[in-house]
Design a protein around this motif. Structure first.
Motif, PDB file in Angstrom:
ATOM      1  N   GLY A 155       0.793  -1.224   0.000  1.00  0.00           N
ATOM      2  CA  GLY A 155       0.000   0.000   0.000  1.00  0.00           C
ATOM      3  C   GLY A 155       0.820   1.267   0.000  1.00  0.00           C
ATOM      4  N   GLN A 157       2.419   2.742  -2.472  1.00  0.00           N
ATOM      5  CA  GLN A 157       2.181   3.614  -3.623  1.00  0.00           C
ATOM      6  C   GLN A 157       0.948   4.487  -3.400  1.00  0.00           C
ATOM      7  OE1 GLN A 157       2.066   1.244  -7.146  1.00  0.00           O
ATOM      8  NE2 GLN A 157       4.267   0.924  -7.183  1.00  0.00           N
ATOM      9  N   GLN A 158      -0.134   3.908  -2.877  1.00  0.00           N
ATOM     10  CA  GLN A 158      -1.330   4.705  -2.612  1.00  0.00           C
ATOM     11  C   GLN A 158      -1.045   5.760  -1.544  1.00  0.00           C
ATOM     12  OE1 GLN A 158      -1.211   1.455  -2.900  1.00  0.00           O
ATOM     13  NE2 GLN A 158      -2.558   0.998  -4.639  1.00  0.00           N
ATOM     14  N   GLN A 159      -0.270   5.388  -0.530  1.00  0.00           N
ATOM     15  CA  GLN A 159       0.049   6.345   0.523  1.00  0.00           C
ATOM     16  C   GLN A 159       0.894   7.494  -0.017  1.00  0.00           C
ATOM     17  OE1 GLN A 159       2.235   4.699   3.820  1.00  0.00           O
ATOM     18  NE2 GLN A 159       2.691   6.711   4.704  1.00  0.00           N
ATOM     19  N   THR A 161       0.965   8.600  -3.085  1.00  0.00           N
ATOM     20  CA  THR A 161       0.113   9.440  -3.926  1.00  0.00           C
ATOM     21  C   THR A 161      -0.724  10.395  -3.082  1.00  0.00           C
ATOM     22  OG1 THR A 161       0.002   7.693  -5.589  1.00  0.00           O
ATOM     23  CG2 THR A 161      -1.671   9.401  -5.685  1.00  0.00           C
ATOM     24  N   ARG A 162      -1.317   9.882  -1.995  1.00  0.00           N
ATOM     25  CA  ARG A 162      -2.106  10.756  -1.122  1.00  0.00           C
ATOM     26  C   ARG A 162      -1.231  11.819  -0.481  1.00  0.00           C
ATOM     27  NH1 ARG A 162      -4.317   5.680   0.402  1.00  0.00           N
ATOM     28  NH2 ARG A 162      -2.993   5.688   2.257  1.00  0.00           N
ATOM     29  N   ASP A 163      -0.032  11.441  -0.059  1.00  0.00           N
ATOM     30  CA  ASP A 163       0.863  12.413   0.571  1.00  0.00           C
ATOM     31  C   ASP A 163       1.268  13.511  -0.405  1.00  0.00           C
ATOM     32  OD1 ASP A 163       0.707  10.944   2.864  1.00  0.00           O
ATOM     33  OD2 ASP A 163       2.620   9.909   2.582  1.00  0.00           O
ATOM     34  N   GLN A 254       0.022   8.253 -11.266  1.00  0.00           N
ATOM     35  CA  GLN A 254       0.262   8.244  -9.836  1.00  0.00           C
ATOM     36  C   GLN A 254       1.126   7.055  -9.430  1.00  0.00           C
ATOM     37  OE1 GLN A 254      -2.589   8.769 -11.249  1.00  0.00           O
ATOM     38  NE2 GLN A 254      -3.539  10.601 -10.425  1.00  0.00           N
ATOM     39  N   LYS A 255       0.934   5.921 -10.090  1.00  0.00           N
ATOM     40  CA  LYS A 255       1.740   4.757  -9.751  1.00  0.00           C
ATOM     41  C   LYS A 255       3.199   4.975 -10.104  1.00  0.00           C
ATOM     42  CE  LYS A 255      -1.966   1.332 -10.256  1.00  0.00           C
ATOM     43  NZ  LYS A 255      -2.402   0.103 -10.956  1.00  0.00           N
ATOM     44  N   ALA A 258       4.752   7.317  -7.600  1.00  0.00           N
ATOM     45  CA  ALA A 258       4.992   6.604  -6.354  1.00  0.00           C
ATOM     46  C   ALA A 258       6.188   5.669  -6.495  1.00  0.00           C
ATOM     47  CB  ALA A 258       3.739   5.819  -5.962  1.00  0.00           C
ATOM     48  N   ARG A 259       6.309   5.007  -7.644  1.00  0.00           N
ATOM     49  CA  ARG A 259       7.451   4.112  -7.850  1.00  0.00           C
ATOM     50  C   ARG A 259       8.755   4.908  -7.831  1.00  0.00           C
ATOM     51  NH1 ARG A 259       8.112  -0.890  -9.613  1.00  0.00           N
ATOM     52  NH2 ARG A 259       5.886  -1.084  -9.996  1.00  0.00           N
ATOM     53  N   THR A 262       9.504   5.605  -4.292  1.00  0.00           N
ATOM     54  CA  THR A 262       9.860   4.365  -3.615  1.00  0.00           C
ATOM     55  C   THR A 262      11.298   3.973  -3.923  1.00  0.00           C
ATOM     56  OG1 THR A 262       7.564   3.644  -3.750  1.00  0.00           O
ATOM     57  CG2 THR A 262       9.219   1.953  -3.330  1.00  0.00           C
TER      58      THR A 262
END
Length: 547
Positions: A155, A157-159, A161-163, A254-255, A258-259, A262
């Motif tokens: 989770g 990546q979703q976090q 994106t929200r941040d 967004q993915k 996030a990647r 990460t």
């Protein structure tokens, strides 16, 4: 009493005799309006009275456009000061603490600074503001939580994106307040009038809003697929990421963002050294170099790239030497120790003596007259340059000789296709000769021009011309600016041997330490492109990146 009263009253002047006036202040005659009533002078007369007389030294009034330009300058400078002093926003993004800010810039874009590794630049938008994101540190508590609970990576990546969205919203509000406050404060200092100061603040806020609208209108989510990295060369593969992951997972912006974050988190998670770069086992890596021109530093650069990118095969498209003499042959000895097979074609500065010497070295394959070899599963054919012009004393044969050599290469490619063993990559030093392979091979490589040029030929073959990996050699000192050292890493699918992506690597020339890596994707691999890869023989397509 009556007599005394009459003596105080002056008798009237006799007729025809002028009346005497005593000295004293003169009274201003009353001005009467049309009705005959006396009153003050009208406003027109008062304005006329305030006009300077001809030849006076009074300053003329300020022109309107001068006041407008002054207000604009105060607004812009105040807005810049406000963003610089008050516009930074600290926001947690996943396990990292970051600082976001907007900065004035002519070309816009996004810059992600990852100290001490370097920076990533994205062509995310076209507006007079740039988004700066600085990675300050890796939070030990949040990082330890990820290490203790690996299932949370699912989770992450979703976090992230929200941040990022939450931090961007806070940045917009903070930047608006900083711009308006900075311009208003500077307006009070300059004009000392609240109304003019508020006008400066409102104008600055309007300009920021217009810039935000321009950024929104030109927003390019695909820019995250082709980042430019500048910094430590050894960190480039880890920061930019693998070509396979970018090609296969670019459907949602967004993915990918996030990647990207990460990957940076994983770099900071290392205790003392950077983690080893793990290549994608389904991707072949080809290092394309050219025009070394006797620069001994090129061998160290190539060896470093082979190690960092896990190169499977090195392709050199010629002009490794400068004069092709036998005395220069020992310069070629390091090719056997670079850590990957070396495939070479002759350039116009390489002699037959050079070619014979290289053919006897270990791990070296010399291609000429359309000869075909298979290295790391890739079938490669090449032809040497028909001209040997080490200096101006030799008259060049011109493009006709190059096309003749390219014709021999094309004949060999047709023979291989008829035999059921088509060639994957065609090599020539001069782009004119390489262009003769159009429609017979998916990818053709060349050099000679000392600058990278990528284009798609009319029959569908992609022609990639490499810059000078030797920075132009000794000729680099003739120019005012040192020529850059350039090379490319090509990512090929192991099954189809088709080009998936490529990295353009640019290093500073003589005396410079700059390093830049830019990721590029073929048009058919970009978002929205139809499935499948291009095949030779189809209709012409626009070039992926104009030369």
């Amino acid at each position: 009493m009556a007599r005394a009263a009459r003596s105080r009253t002056s008798p009237p002047d006799p007729p025809g005799r002028p009346r005497l006036r005593l000295p004293g202040p003169r009274r201003r005659p009353a001005v009467r309006d049309r009705s005959g009533a006396a009153g003050r002078p009208p406003s027109a007369l008062r304005r006329r009275a305030r006009r300077p007389a001809p030849g006076s030294t009074l300053a003329p009034p300020t022109r309107p456009y001068t006041r407008a330009l002054g207000l604009l300058a105060v607004s812009l400078f105040g807005a810049w000061l406000g963003l610089l002093l008050l516009g930074d926003v600290r926001a947690p993004v996943g396990p990292m603490d970051t600082t976001m800010a907007l900065r004035p810039a002519l070309t816009g874009g996004t810059r992600i600074t990852v100290p001490p590794l370097g920076a990533l630049e994205l062509d995310s938008h076209r507006a007079p503001v740039r988004l700066d994101v600085a990675v300050d540190r890796l939070d030990p508590v949040r990082s330890a939580a990820l290490v203790d609970h690996p299932e949370r990576f699912a989770g992450l990546q979703q976090q992230v994106t929200r941040d990022v969205l939450r931090g961007a919203a806070g940045l917009v509000a903070t930047s608006c307040a900083a711009v308006a406050g900075g311009a208003t404060a500077l307006g009070l200092v300059v004009y000392r009038r609240p109304r003019r100061a508020l006008a400066a603040g409102g104008l600055a806020l309007t300009l920021l809003t217009a810039s935000g609208a321009a950024a929104y209108a030109t927003w390019n989510p695909k820019s995250v697929l082709e980042p430019r990295f500048s910094g430590l060369l050894s960190s480039a593969p880890s920061v930019v990421g693998t070509a396979r992951s970018i090609v296969s997972e670019f459907d949602v912006y967004q993915k990918e963002l996030a990647r990207l974050v990460t990957n940076v988190s994983k770099l900071y998670d290392a205790a003392s050294t950077l983690p080893a770069y793990r290549p994608d086992p389904t991707t072949l890596r080809v290092l394309h170099v050219s025009d070394i021109h006797l620069n001994p530093a090129s061998w160290h650069i190539i060896a470093s790239l082979v190690k960092q990118y896990r190169i499977d095969v090195i392709i050199d498209t010629g002009d490794t030497m400068d004069h092709g003499s036998a005395a220069e042959n020992h310069f070629l000895d390091p090719v056997a120790t670079l850590g990957a097979p070396y495939v070479w074609v002759r350039g116009n500065h390489d002699s037959r003596t050079t070619q014979r010497y290289l053919a006897g070295r270990r791990h070296v394959t010399v291609l000429d007259d359309g000869r075909v070899t298979q290295v790391a599963g890739v079938r490669i054919a090449g032809v040497g340059d028909p001209q040997f012009t080490p200096d101006r004393s030799v008259v060049a044969a011109g493009d006709a000789a190059e096309r003749t050599a390219g014709g021999r290469l094309a004949d060999a490619l047709r023979t291989q296709r008829l035999a059921g063993t088509p060639v994957d990559i065609a090599l020539a030093h001069n782009p004119t000769a390489a262009a003769e392979a159009d429609g017979l091979v998916p990818l053709a490589l060349a050099g000679h021009l000392h600058q990278p040029v990528i284009s798609t030929l009319p029959q569908g073959t992609r022609l990639m011309v490499e810059g000078s990996t030797g920075g132009g050699g000794l000729r680099a000192v003739q120019d005012k600016q040192p020529a850059p050292v350039q090379a490319s890493v090509l990512y090929l699918d192991r099954t189809t041997r088709r080009l998936q992506a490529w990295d353009e690597i640019t290093l500073g020339g003589l005396g410079l330490t700059r390093a830049e890596v830019s990721r590029h994707l073929p048009r058919e691999n970009q978002p929205g492109a139809p499935d499948g890869t291009p095949s030779p023989g189809r209709s012409a397509t626009p070039s992926d990146r104009p030369g």
